[in-house]
Design a protein around this motif. Structure first.
Motif, PDB file in Angstrom:
ATOM      1  N   SER A  14     -34.176 -32.308  17.752  1.00 49.64           N
ATOM      2  CA  SER A  14     -33.443 -31.348  18.580  1.00 49.64           C
ATOM      3  C   SER A  14     -33.950 -29.927  18.436  1.00 49.64           C
ATOM      4  O   SER A  14     -33.566 -29.069  19.224  1.00 49.64           O
ATOM      5  CB  SER A  14     -31.947 -31.380  18.227  1.00 49.64           C
ATOM      6  N   THR A  15     -34.798 -29.666  17.454  1.00 50.46           N
ATOM      7  CA  THR A  15     -35.210 -28.292  17.167  1.00 50.46           C
ATOM      8  C   THR A  15     -36.704 -28.243  16.906  1.00 50.46           C
ATOM      9  O   THR A  15     -37.243 -29.087  16.172  1.00 50.46           O
ATOM     10  CB  THR A  15     -34.451 -27.740  15.943  1.00 50.46           C
ATOM     11  N   LEU A  16     -37.364 -27.257  17.494  1.00 49.76           N
ATOM     12  CA  LEU A  16     -38.773 -26.993  17.236  1.00 49.76           C
ATOM     13  C   LEU A  16     -38.864 -25.856  16.219  1.00 49.76           C
ATOM     14  O   LEU A  16     -38.248 -24.795  16.406  1.00 49.76           O
ATOM     15  CB  LEU A  16     -39.506 -26.599  18.517  1.00 49.76           C
ATOM     16  N   ILE A  17     -39.651 -26.092  15.151  1.00 54.02           N
ATOM     17  CA  ILE A  17     -39.798 -25.093  14.092  1.00 54.02           C
ATOM     18  C   ILE A  17     -41.277 -24.833  13.870  1.00 54.02           C
ATOM     19  O   ILE A  17     -42.058 -25.764  13.674  1.00 54.02           O
ATOM     20  CB  ILE A  17     -39.146 -25.557  12.770  1.00 54.02           C
ATOM     21  N   SER A  18     -41.657 -23.568  13.910  1.00 58.14           N
ATOM     22  CA  SER A  18     -43.035 -23.155  13.628  1.00 58.14           C
ATOM     23  C   SER A  18     -43.047 -22.363  12.328  1.00 58.14           C
ATOM     24  O   SER A  18     -42.281 -21.395  12.182  1.00 58.14           O
ATOM     25  CB  SER A  18     -43.588 -22.297  14.774  1.00 58.14           C
ATOM     26  N   TYR A  19     -43.930 -22.769  11.410  1.00 61.82           N
ATOM     27  CA  TYR A  19     -44.128 -22.041  10.153  1.00 61.82           C
ATOM     28  C   TYR A  19     -45.449 -21.286  10.250  1.00 61.82           C
ATOM     29  O   TYR A  19     -46.507 -21.891  10.478  1.00 61.82           O
ATOM     30  CB  TYR A  19     -44.157 -23.005   8.961  1.00 61.82           C
ATOM     31  N   LEU A  20     -45.371 -19.981  10.053  1.00 61.72           N
ATOM     32  CA  LEU A  20     -46.552 -19.131  10.174  1.00 61.72           C
ATOM     33  C   LEU A  20     -46.648 -18.235   8.946  1.00 61.72           C
ATOM     34  O   LEU A  20     -45.662 -17.587   8.570  1.00 61.72           O
ATOM     35  CB  LEU A  20     -46.462 -18.275  11.443  1.00 61.72           C
ATOM     36  N   GLN A  21     -47.823 -18.199   8.342  1.00 64.02           N
ATOM     37  CA  GLN A  21     -48.068 -17.312   7.205  1.00 64.02           C
ATOM     38  C   GLN A  21     -48.855 -16.108   7.698  1.00 64.02           C
ATOM     39  O   GLN A  21     -49.956 -16.247   8.225  1.00 64.02           O
ATOM     40  CB  GLN A  21     -48.845 -18.048   6.103  1.00 64.02           C
ATOM     41  N   THR A  22     -48.272 -14.932   7.536  1.00 66.31           N
ATOM     42  CA  THR A  22     -48.874 -13.704   8.041  1.00 66.31           C
ATOM     43  C   THR A  22     -49.185 -12.771   6.893  1.00 66.31           C
ATOM     44  O   THR A  22     -48.528 -12.820   5.838  1.00 66.31           O
ATOM     45  CB  THR A  22     -47.913 -13.006   9.023  1.00 66.31           C
ATOM     46  N   PRO A  23     -50.168 -11.881   7.030  1.00 62.80           N
ATOM     47  CA  PRO A  23     -50.465 -10.905   5.969  1.00 62.80           C
ATOM     48  C   PRO A  23     -49.291  -9.959   5.770  1.00 62.80           C
ATOM     49  O   PRO A  23     -48.638  -9.530   6.721  1.00 62.80           O
ATOM     50  CB  PRO A  23     -51.702 -10.167   6.499  1.00 62.80           C
ATOM     51  N   ALA A  24     -49.027  -9.646   4.516  1.00 66.64           N
ATOM     52  CA  ALA A  24     -47.931  -8.733   4.206  1.00 66.64           C
ATOM     53  C   ALA A  24     -48.383  -7.307   4.455  1.00 66.64           C
ATOM     54  O   ALA A  24     -49.542  -6.946   4.262  1.00 66.64           O
ATOM     55  CB  ALA A  24     -47.489  -8.910   2.763  1.00 66.64           C
ATOM     56  N   GLU A  25     -47.456  -6.472   4.868  1.00 64.88           N
ATOM     57  CA  GLU A  25     -47.720  -5.076   5.125  1.00 64.88           C
ATOM     58  C   GLU A  25     -46.951  -4.218   4.146  1.00 64.88           C
ATOM     59  O   GLU A  25     -45.800  -4.501   3.818  1.00 64.88           O
ATOM     60  CB  GLU A  25     -47.318  -4.704   6.556  1.00 64.88           C
ATOM     61  N   GLY A  26     -47.597  -3.163   3.682  1.00 66.20           N
ATOM     62  CA  GLY A  26     -46.954  -2.222   2.787  1.00 66.20           C
ATOM     63  C   GLY A  26     -46.088  -1.238   3.538  1.00 66.20           C
ATOM     64  O   GLY A  26     -45.920  -1.327   4.748  1.00 66.20           O
ATOM     65  N   PRO A  27     -45.581  -0.240   2.822  1.00 68.06           N
ATOM     66  CA  PRO A  27     -44.692   0.732   3.462  1.00 68.06           C
ATOM     67  C   PRO A  27     -45.365   1.518   4.563  1.00 68.06           C
ATOM     68  O   PRO A  27     -44.738   1.887   5.539  1.00 68.06           O
ATOM     69  CB  PRO A  27     -44.278   1.639   2.296  1.00 68.06           C
TER      70      PRO A  27
END
Length: 1179
Positions: free
Chosen positions: A735-748
């Motif tokens: 019933s649900t579509l889930i996408s897992y995405l790993q993105t680069p972290a950003e600083g302040p």
């Protein structure tokens, strides 16, 4: 009398005593009615032309129509013509015919009485009649004010037969001849045969109807490109008034003729009046209507008993003697007159705003109540309730409403608004529970809804508001008893309308808004067991309507109200813990998903109708069933083949799918669980924080898999994202579509954070919408993250900082060379005296010499100790210089940088338990291909809310064609205020909500009214907001407006709106608004036959300006219902077509490395095998 040039009454044989009476211009109408002097009225009443009739003890004064203008004209013509015999003959044939009234224009001429006493002026000549006929034919609203002298009829531009000098055939010649032919009839009320009399009046009605059609077709654009000038010749629509008024006073033997007369009077006075009738005409009209509305059975003596005392009761007629049947005939006539008036006098009469019309309001209320008190379905029940419903806003507008007769139960004449309101609402309440006619019952419920909104908007807070809510709430549970479900659906629509007034309800009574939600919860629990197993699809769709209505109430109420415990006497006995309202809401939603069988579980106890019983609410209020319901028409699947379009019930579910009969049945069974899941998901995601900071137009996430993806360069979702090693797509619970995405972290500052290498983003697509979460809080660094209120999150010993004295600070900041031990001992003795020896010496002071030791011994011992210490120091120094003796110091291990681009996502999946074997049956991968990409884009483009696009037109005075209507760039102030009340203005170039086909480039306008809740979006295509500077823009405007299914037409034209002005194949529903003089608005609704009844407004409603925008918007939404179910179908199609079936080992490999083409080096295979082994052990 004349309308736009009509004569005072039917003509005589020679066109005789029926001269033209002049009508003032629009600006003179009110002034004319106010300047009637008492002396004129007295002279009129004393004139010898009066004829007196008795009708039930009331005297009707009727006289021959002779206007001062006519008499002035007679005086001039008498000097040139001496044909006395013809005048006497004309008088003898025409005096009784003209049951007339005074002129419609006040001119400064000699008094009427003085003129009547002149024997030479008893009748006009033929020339006089002809010239008058020319006037009634040619007079129009535009030139009525210019006709100030009656002698202008002798101008040279009229034909000889009309008193002029022109020869040949002219329009006035035809009019004179036509009137003469009609005048041959004489006084039709002198006909002795009732049958012939009825036929004549039937012919008169047909004739008038043709004249009315001629008037309706005058000055109509033939090419629909331009509006013609106002007509010069207008048919005389009030010329039969004298005959009609006299016919109403005839004996009961002329019943059929009387009914035809009343029918024609109602038709004549419910039309838009080209020229308003004068006060003398209105006096006679009001008197005739008053007598007709208050006519009673002579035997009954009561206005309400008359209904059941009439001769329609066959059993009573058979048991009574023949002598009493004549009295029964009188009662039958009175009911037929009532039915005729109520059926033919629509609420449009009240919208005309005729002077003094409010005097008949009480008569109409009482007459409608008499019609409704009978049990005959053939009676005009819908028309009666429409009249009553159109009057619900009048008591607050007219603070003192006079009634010409006493109301049943009240001894004196009612003049106060509260008494009229109480009487009117009691009738509506009674018929909302007992009315057998389905359409009439719907109108009664809608009328109660409009009245509740009126009371709340005016802050009147009438005590019967609770009674009205009780009736509407109880009507919901009668779904199973009604053969047709429209009545219950209308009640649900009214409850949904009241969501906008929850704050006013809370001002009226604090617990009332919560009570509305409790009513919905208990009603759903009551209907669910039978609806989920019902074979009638309408039953399931009504539960869907209730669930959506409950969702709207939950989103409108504050969270504190939903968390308030439900307290009733019954619940306190069974469950002392008192669960909050939100708990009961989730319980009933759970039952809708899992089935009503969960009712038996103690933890899923839901509210029942008995739990709601109180002094203010009776859930078991008795309701009568409707009798004349028609079954809902639904198309069989065989008729439509494999292409199924569902358009049933109160909703218009417009989705088209390829499915078989079994598939349709399955979807019908799953309709209630599907809706319940959507409501739960909506509450979880939006309850307590809607609207978001982006405004009500933004409800769901706009983030996609390509955003912040270092492996994708495009700005749009493309097939490139499927090759990303940091992205994987899953299906959860089918019933649900889930996408897992790993993105680069950003600083302040936007750069890469030094502590965290990546963030985890989860994008969820389900039936309620699209959502996105970032997991930096889960796996981000602790450095730089402050605890609440800016405190350091590290652990601290309570009170340590406060006990740190100045001496302790000095201790930790000692200079080099100081004896730290000495200062430490001194500090301990100072801060902790209990540590001192009994001698009370400081801890850093040497203790006294022991008693058994002398000073020499003490010195020797000290020297030995110091020598030993020196030797130890030398040994330590030698060891430090020897590298073989040194021990390597332990250091903190440095963090290992994760090499996998999907590492943190894999970690989150493991933490959520998605990698375990028991979750495999509910957690699957999606096939990554171009077809999936297209369907994901299509799903994201589907609105997650119910969307509507509604056209709004403005029609100014005199506009009869589409070009002039579409060319309007602005409207009146009242129109602009109405449009502003429909929604808030949005800039189309930056609007991120539903556009309804409008463009961002300005070609369809710069702004548009927009309205949105968490469940509905409405965009209004306003004609005055769209450009109209060229033919192309007009064509584009017509295309946008014409394709909308619901049209709102604001008409300030003096004529009724014609549907064909805006040519379109769509426009299933048209809602026309006519402004009234008293700042109220008359509503007419036209719809195609296949569109079912909808509310809260109904055809013929009259509402105040405060209610107009909200009621119009709610009615438009109900007239064009859509559904979230379309999104569910697309979601289900993606899951069924792209869910990938694989072994557990293959699934684990795909989770470890989403993109096989992305190389991890030589250790990649090893990592996969270790992962598989770990997952196998974990399972």
């Amino acid at each position: 009398m004349t309308s736009g040039g009509q004569s005072s009454g039917p003509p005589s044989l020679h066109g005789g005593p029926f001269p033209l009476s002049r009508l003032p211009s629009t600006g003179q109408k009110v002034e004319h009615s106010q300047n009637l002097s008492s002396s004129e009225s007295k002279s009129v009443q004393e004139s010898k032309g009066h004829v007196t009739h008795e009708h039930e003890g009331i005297t009707i004064l009727v006289r021959r129509s002779s206007s001062p203008a006519e008499l002035d004209l007679k005086d001039d013509l008498q000097q040139t013509h001496g044909r006395c015999r013809e005048r006497q003959k004309s008088e003898s044939t025409g005096s009784d015919t003209a049951v007339g009234y005074s002129n419609e224009a006040e001119l400064p001429v000699s008094p009427w009485q003085a003129c009547e006493e002149d024997p030479d002026l008893s009748t006009p000549t033929d020339a006089v009649a002809d010239s008058d006929a020319r006037h009634w034919l040619q007079l129009s609203p535009t030139d009525a004010s210019n006709l100030t002298d009656s002698r202008e009829c002798l101008a040279d531009d009229c034909s000889i037969i009309a008193g002029g000098n022109l020869t040949g055939w002219h329009p006035d010649s035809a009019a004179v001849l036509w009137r003469r032919v009609l005048g041959i009839l004489g006084d039709v009320n002198n006909i002795q045969s009732p049958k012939i009399h009825a036929k004549v009046f039937g012919y008169l009605y047909e004739l008038w109807y043709k004249l009315a059609k001629i008037r309706d077709n005058l000055a109509i654009s033939l090419d629909n490109q331009s509006s013609p000038s106002p007509p010069l010749l207008i048919p005389p629509l009030r010329m039969f008034a004298s005959w009609l008024f006299k016919a109403t006073t005839l004996p009961n033997e002329y019943k059929e003729g009387k009914l035809q007369a009343y029918r024609l009077i109602c038709a004549m006075m419910t039309r838009r009046q080209d020229v308003l009738p004068n006060s003398d005409f209105l006096v006679h009209f009001y008197l005739v209507m008053h007598l007709g509305l208050t006519s009673e059975d002579q035997r009954s003596g009561s206005s309400l008993v008359c209904v059941k005392g009439c001769s329609c009761t066959q059993s009573r007629r058979s048991s009574e003697p023949l002598a009493s049947r004549r009295e029964d005939q009188s009662g039958s006539v009175c009911m037929d007159v009532l039915n005729t008036i109520i059926k033919n006098c629509s609420p449009r009469f009240f919208s005309l705003g005729l002077p003094g019309f409010s005097m008949l309001v009480g008569d109409f209320i009482t007459a409608a109540a008499r019609v409704l008190s009978t049990d005959m379905l053939a009676a005009p029940r819908s028309e009666a309730l429409t009249l009553l419903g159109s009057l619900v806003c009048f008591p607050n507008t007219y603070q003192e409403l006079p009634l010409l007769q006493s109301v049943p139960g009240v001894s004196d004449v009612v003049t106060g608004a509260e008494d009229v309101k109480h009487y009117l609402i009691n009738i509506l309440l009674k018929n909302a529970t007992e009315e057998p006619n389905e359409c009439a019952r719907c109108i009664a419920i809608c009328s109660l809804g409009v009245w509740i909104c009126e009371e709340l908007a005016q802050c009147a807070f009438h005590p019967q508001v609770k009674d009205a809510i009780n009736v509407i709430g109880v009507t919901l549970k009668k779904l199973l008893d009604f053969p047709n479900k429209i009545v219950a659906q209308v009640a649900c629509d009214v409850l949904q309308l009241l969501v906008s007034y929850w704050e006013k309800l809370q001002m009226f009574e604090t617990a009332l808004p919560r009570k509305m939600a409790e009513i919905l919860v208990a009603t759903i629990a009551f209907l669910l067991p039978s609806a989920e197993y019902s074979s009638v699809e309408t039953d399931k769709k009504f539960i869907v309507s209730l669930l959506l209505c409950l969702l709207d109430w939950c989103m409108a109420l504050p969270v504190s109200a939903l968390l308030h415990p439900v307290s009733t006497a019954v619940l306190e006995e069974l469950h002392p813990s008192r669960a909050p309202l939100l708990d009961y809401i989730y319980r009933v939603l759970h039952c809708c998903v899992c089935g009503s069988s969960t009712y038996t579980q103690q933890s899923h106890y839901t509210l029942t109708l008995a739990d709601l019983s109180s002094t203010d609410y009776d859930p078991f209020l008795p309701l009568a069933n409707v009798r004349n319901s028609e079954p809902v028409q639904c198309h069989a699947s065989a008729d439509l083949g494999n292409l199924l379009t569902v358009e049933e019930g109160g909703y218009d579910y417009r989705y088209t799918i390829l499915c078989s009969g079994k598939e349709k049945k399955r979807r019908s069974v799953e309709l209630i669980p599907l809706t319940a899941r959507m409501v739960m998901a909506h509450l979880v995601n939006h309850l307590g924080h809607y609207p978001l900071s982006g405004g009500p137009a933004v409800l769901h996430s706009l983030v996609s898999e390509n955003h912040d993806n270092a492996h994708v360069e495009g700005t749009e979702l493309s097939s490139e994202v499927f090759r990303s090693p940091n992205l994987q797509l899953f299906v959860f619970n089918d019933s649900t579509l889930i996408s897992y995405l790993q993105t680069p972290a950003e600083g302040p500052a936007g750069g890469t954070s030094g502590g965290s290498l990546s963030d985890v983003r989860v994008i969820v697509r389900d039936i309620s919408g699209k959502y996105s979460w970032d997991g930096k809080v889960l796996y981000g660094p602790l450095e730089g993250r402050l605890a609440p209120n800016g405190r350091n999150p590290s652990f601290q010993i309570s009170g340590w900082h406060n006990h740190m004295s100045g001496s302790q600070k000095d201790l930790f900041h000692s200079e080099e060379g100081d004896d730290v031990l000495d200062r430490l001992l001194e500090n301990i003795g100072h801060t902790s005296p209990e540590c001192l020896l009994p001698s009370q010496l400081n801890l850093n002071e040497p203790s006294p010499t022991p008693c058994a030791m002398n000073c020499d011994q003490e010195k020797e011992i000290i020297e030995v100790i110091l020598r030993q210490s020196t030797q130890e120091d030398e040994y330590v120094q030698r060891c430090n210089s020897n590298s073989a003796v040194k021990v390597t110091s332990q250091r903190q291990p440095s963090p290992v940088e994760p090499r996998g681009p999907f590492y943190f996502c894999r970690l989150l999946l493991d933490d959520l338990g998605m990698n375990s074997w028991d979750r495999r049956k509910n957690f699957h991968l999606l096939k990554k291909n171009s077809k999936l990409l297209r369907e994901l884009k299509n799903l994201d483009s589907r609105q997650c809310r119910e969307t509507h696009k509604i056209a709004v037109f403005y029609i100014a005075e005199g506009q009869e064609d589409k070009c002039s209507i579409l060319a309007n760039e602005r409207g009146s102030q009242a129109y602009e205020d109405f449009v502003a009340g429909l929604g808030w203005e949005v800039d189309l170039s930056t609007h991120c909500g539903f556009m309804g086909g409008l463009q961002r480039n300005g070609s369809t306008g710069q702004t548009a009214p927009y309205y949105a809740t968490s469940t509905v979006e409405v965009i209004f295509h306003v004609s005055t907001r769209m450009p109209s500077d060229s033919d192309d823009s007009l064509t584009k405007k017509l295309r946008h407006l014409g394709n909308d299914e619901v049209h709102i037409v604001w008409s300030e034209h003096s004529r009724d709106y014609r549907r064909g002005i805006i040519p379109t194949a769509f426009g299933d529903v048209s809602i026309i608004i006519y402004p009234m003089k008293n700042h109220m608005f008359f509503i007419t609704i036209t719809k195609k036959p296949e569109v079912p009844f909808f509310g809260p407004l109904f055809d013929g409603a009259i509402v105040s300006g405060k209610l107009l925008p909200g009621l119009i918007c709610a009615t438009c939404i109900n007239a064009s219902r859509a559904s979230y179910e379309e999104r569910a179908l697309y979601l289900e199609a993606i899951i069924q077509n792209h869910r990938e079936v694989m072994t557990f080992e293959d699934f684990a490999a795909q989770v470890f490395s989403p993109s096989p083409s992305y190389s991890l080096g030589g250790t990649g295979l090893k990592y996969i095998l270790v992962s598989l082994r770990y997952l196998s052990k974990g399972s």
